[in-house]
Design an enzyme around this catalytic site. Structure first.
Site: not given
Ligand code: APR
Length: 234
Positions: A56, A86-88, A104
């Site tokens: 990553r 929440q992004n790394v 995170h």
């Molecule tokens: N623009 C905006 N949002 C988007 C896009 C885009 N182009 N593409 C996808 N998404 C949205 C999806 O609809 C979804 O709601 O991004 C979100 C991603 O969700 P997750 O994959 O669950 O990511 P996240 O919410 O950041 O996860 C939280 O979970 O695994 C852990 O520590 C990790 O920080 C992370 C936490």
């Protein structure tokens, strides 16, 4: 200046080419959380964990911030913008945002397995046997599932001071991050930009919520243009 607090998730970096976690084809479909993102995984098979984060880290060097990240930088012209991510990844910083709190952890840092405060910048691969100044193995500077979230308190304090709150690209499934908006003062303007918005319990309590069901790369520049046209108040 009004204080705009922004909670971002993996979705804001999706258009840069970084996979989200829970969308179709997302990272948690390709890897089991239990294998790569828990303290138990680290104890059981640290090589696998390091390989996952090394990949990553390498991928992060190949991508660039997108118009969504840049729109948040533009908003600094008229707002005191505080990003809680929440992004790394470091795409908010590379885009030029001034105030970024990583809830995170950070992919480009590592820390001592023993002493949490011994944190080092780490742009390349991390291997077993690489140690902190006090002789303990280094590990990714990532908050794994089941671990405390040390930046929660400062994040909650920011949320409590917000004049506007903007949520971008997160499925709002992982707590405590997903509940941060409840620390905000009642009825402040609340926005959620996500092509597949998932209103969790907290957001369903907020009738003032405005949802922009669009990708961040188009939704955020539009929202920023709208806000920057309005005359600043007070
Ligand atoms: N623009 C905006 N949002 C988007 C896009 C885009 N182009 N593409 C996808 N998404 C949205 C999806 O609809 C979804 O709601 O991004 C979100 C991603 O969700 P997750 O994959 O669950 O990511 P996240 O919410 O950041 O996860 C939280 O979970 O695994 C852990 O520590 C990790 O920080 C992370 C936490």
């Amino acid at each position: 200046m009004k204080k705009l607090v922004v909670l971002t998730g993996a979705g804001i970096s999706a258009e840069s080419g970084i996979s989200t976690f829970r969308d179709a084809g997302g990272l948690w479909e390709q890897h089991r959380i239990e294998d790569v993102a828990t303290p138990e995984a680290w104890a059981r098979n640290p090589e696998l964990v390091l390989r996952f984060y090394n990949q990553r880290r390498k991928q992060l060097q190949e991508v660039q911030p997108n118009p969504g990240h840049r729109a948040l930088v533009e908003l600094e012209k008229q707002f005191e913008v505080h990003i809680i991510t929440q992004n790394v990844d470091d795409l908010h910083e590379r885009a030029g945002s001034s105030r970024v709190l990583h809830l995170h952890g950070e992919l480009l840092k590592v820390r001592s397995e023993r002493y949490e405060d011994l944190v080092y910048e780490w742009p390349g691969d991390l291997q077993l046997g690489e140690r902190c100044a006090r002789g303990f193995q280094l590990r990714p500077h990532i908050v794994w599932f089941g671990e405390a979230v040390p930046m929660l308190l400062p994040a909650a304090e920011l949320a409590a001071e917000a004049d506007l709150f903007l949520i971008v690209g997160t499925s709002l499934q992982v707590y405590p991050a997903a509940g941060l908006m409840s620390y905000a003062r009642r009825n402040i303007p609340m926005f959620y930009v996500d092509p597949n918005p998932q209103l969790n319990w907290e957001l369903r309590q907020m009738p003032q919520l405005r949802v922009v069901a669009e990708p961040a790369g188009t939704g955020l520049p539009k929202l920023a243009a709208e806000w920057l046209q309005q005359k600043p108040e007070g």
